[in-house]
Enzyme design. Structure first.
Site, PDB file in Angstrom:
ATOM      1  N   SER A 144      45.099  43.373  32.640  1.00 14.07           N
ATOM      2  CA  SER A 144      44.216  44.073  31.699  1.00 14.07           C
ATOM      3  C   SER A 144      43.678  45.358  32.313  1.00 14.07           C
ATOM      4  O   SER A 144      43.497  45.446  33.527  1.00 14.07           O
ATOM      5  CB  SER A 144      43.001  43.188  31.334  1.00 14.07           C
ATOM      6  OG  SER A 144      43.404  41.919  30.854  1.00 14.07           O
ATOM      7  N   HIS A 200      42.533  44.708  36.094  1.00 11.05           N
ATOM      8  CA  HIS A 200      42.245  43.313  36.448  1.00 11.05           C
ATOM      9  C   HIS A 200      43.516  42.473  36.302  1.00 11.05           C
ATOM     10  O   HIS A 200      44.214  42.587  35.286  1.00 11.05           O
ATOM     11  CB  HIS A 200      41.133  42.757  35.550  1.00 11.05           C
ATOM     12  CG  HIS A 200      40.711  41.383  35.951  1.00 11.05           C
ATOM     13  ND1 HIS A 200      39.958  41.145  37.088  1.00 11.05           N
ATOM     14  CD2 HIS A 200      40.978  40.172  35.421  1.00 11.05           C
ATOM     15  CE1 HIS A 200      39.769  39.842  37.211  1.00 11.05           C
ATOM     16  NE2 HIS A 200      40.373  39.224  36.207  1.00 11.05           N
ATOM     17  N   ASP A 220      33.761  42.073  34.496  1.00  8.39           N
ATOM     18  CA  ASP A 220      35.020  42.214  33.751  1.00  8.39           C
ATOM     19  C   ASP A 220      34.834  41.912  32.263  1.00  8.39           C
ATOM     20  O   ASP A 220      35.697  41.294  31.626  1.00  8.39           O
ATOM     21  CB  ASP A 220      36.106  41.299  34.349  1.00  8.39           C
ATOM     22  CG  ASP A 220      36.418  41.675  35.789  1.00  8.39           C
ATOM     23  OD1 ASP A 220      36.421  42.882  36.085  1.00  8.39           O
ATOM     24  OD2 ASP A 220      36.647  40.774  36.602  1.00  8.39           O
ATOM     25  N   ASN A 232      38.671  49.835  34.806  1.00 10.14           N
ATOM     26  CA  ASN A 232      38.986  48.876  35.866  1.00 10.14           C
ATOM     27  C   ASN A 232      40.293  48.162  35.518  1.00 10.14           C
ATOM     28  O   ASN A 232      40.532  47.856  34.345  1.00 10.14           O
ATOM     29  CB  ASN A 232      37.857  47.839  35.953  1.00 10.14           C
ATOM     30  CG  ASN A 232      38.047  46.844  37.085  1.00 10.14           C
ATOM     31  OD1 ASN A 232      38.655  47.160  38.111  1.00 10.14           O
ATOM     32  ND2 ASN A 232      37.548  45.643  36.898  1.00 10.14           N
TER      33      ASN A 232
HETATM   34  C1  GAR Z   1      44.921  44.599  41.747  1.00 11.48           C
HETATM   35  O1  GAR Z   1      45.686  43.518  41.265  1.00 11.48           O
HETATM   36  C2  GAR Z   1      43.634  44.725  40.956  1.00 11.48           C
HETATM   37  O2  GAR Z   1      43.775  44.414  39.619  1.00 11.48           O
HETATM   38  C3  GAR Z   1      42.786  43.696  41.638  1.00 11.48           C
HETATM   39  O3  GAR Z   1      43.025  43.918  42.993  1.00 11.48           O
HETATM   40  C4  GAR Z   1      44.394  44.310  43.146  1.00 11.48           C
HETATM   41  C5  GAR Z   1      44.449  45.518  44.025  1.00 11.48           C
HETATM   42  O4  GAR Z   1      45.749  45.749  44.467  1.00 11.48           O
HETATM   43  N1  GAR Z   1      41.416  43.852  41.269  1.00 11.48           N
HETATM   44  C6  GAR Z   1      40.614  42.826  41.016  1.00 11.48           C
HETATM   45  O5  GAR Z   1      40.949  41.666  41.142  1.00 11.48           O
HETATM   46  C7  GAR Z   1      39.210  43.221  40.598  1.00 11.48           C
HETATM   47  N2  GAR Z   1      38.511  42.086  40.077  1.00 11.48           N
HETATM   48  P1  GAR Z   1      46.131  47.083  45.221  1.00 11.48           P
HETATM   49  O6  GAR Z   1      45.054  47.323  46.275  1.00 11.48           O
HETATM   50  O7  GAR Z   1      47.462  46.803  45.844  1.00 11.48           O
HETATM   51  O8  GAR Z   1      46.194  48.170  44.185  1.00 11.48           O
END
Ligand code: GAR
Length: 193
Positions: free
Chosen positions: A135, A108, A144, A106
């Site tokens: 991360s 984060h 997480d 994942n």
């Molecule tokens: C990313 O920053 C990812 O790390 C986060 O959502 C975003 C997705 O962006 N995920 C979380 O916060 C999970 N807890 P994207 O759709 O543009 O790739």
């Protein structure tokens, strides 16, 4: 060749970076399927790259567990070596984690264990910290809380909003994610449960 299934909820910019990296002949992994828990905009990236996609709408299932069972059934079709949560804004049910662990990673947008959960960027800003981070972790049963595979610090700048800070974090996330996938594929990084 390591096969990847990527799960998203949103715009899929990190998915796109992975698809672009995997398009290079030297890249040791390829994306075999993209899944989403809703009609996510990011599914368009899969279509553009000719990668099969599926949607398992969370709202269509009576329980998280029922949603997870269908998600697992869809993933099983592709038999991926590794599942990448790239902006999937749902906790995977324990049965799904148990089925694939430790082969689920994942990304984060915070320096875990700081600011876990759905609002990692917002929570870092609210805490007035001077730096946050990005991360990549192994997914376990917690929020997480799995083993950290890679992470990097990113400064919070005066005047940062959630949007500006997140846009600075994302390129770092992409770099870390691509690097982790390559190292797993080359056997340089072992996933321990
Ligand atoms: C990313 O920053 C990812 O790390 C986060 O959502 C975003 C997705 O962006 N995920 C979380 O916060 C999970 N807890 P994207 O759709 O543009 O790739």
């Amino acid at each position: 060749m390591l096969t990847l299934a990527v799960l998203i909820s949103g715009t899929g910019s990190n998915l796109r970076a992975l698809l672009e990296a995997a398009a290079h002949p030297d890249f040791p992994a390829r994306v075999v399927a993209v899944g989403a828990d809703r009609e996510a905009d990011g599914l368009a990236h899969a279509e553009e790259f000719g990668i099969p996609s599926f949607t398992v709408p969370y709202a269509a299932f009576p329980t998280r567990e029922a949603w997870g069972d269908e998600l697992a059934a869809q993933l099983d079709v592709w038999q991926p070596d590794l599942i990448v949560l790239s902006g999937l804004m749902r906790l995977l049910p324990a049965a799904v984690v148990a089925r694939y662990a430790p082969h689920i990673i994942n990304t984060h947008p915070a320096y875990l264990p700081e600011f876990p959960g759905a609002h990692g960027v917002r929570d870092a800003l609210a805490a007035s910290v001077s730096q946050t981070g990005a991360s990549v972790i192994v997914v376990d049963d917690g929020v997480d809380s799995g083993p950290i595979l890679a992470q990097e610090r990113i400064p919070v700048l005066p005047g940062d909003t959630e949007a500006t800070l997140h846009e600075r974090i994302k390129p770092v996330e992409r770099r870390l994610l691509i690097d982790v996938v390559q190292r797993i594929a080359r056997g340089e990084l072992e996933l321990a449960p």
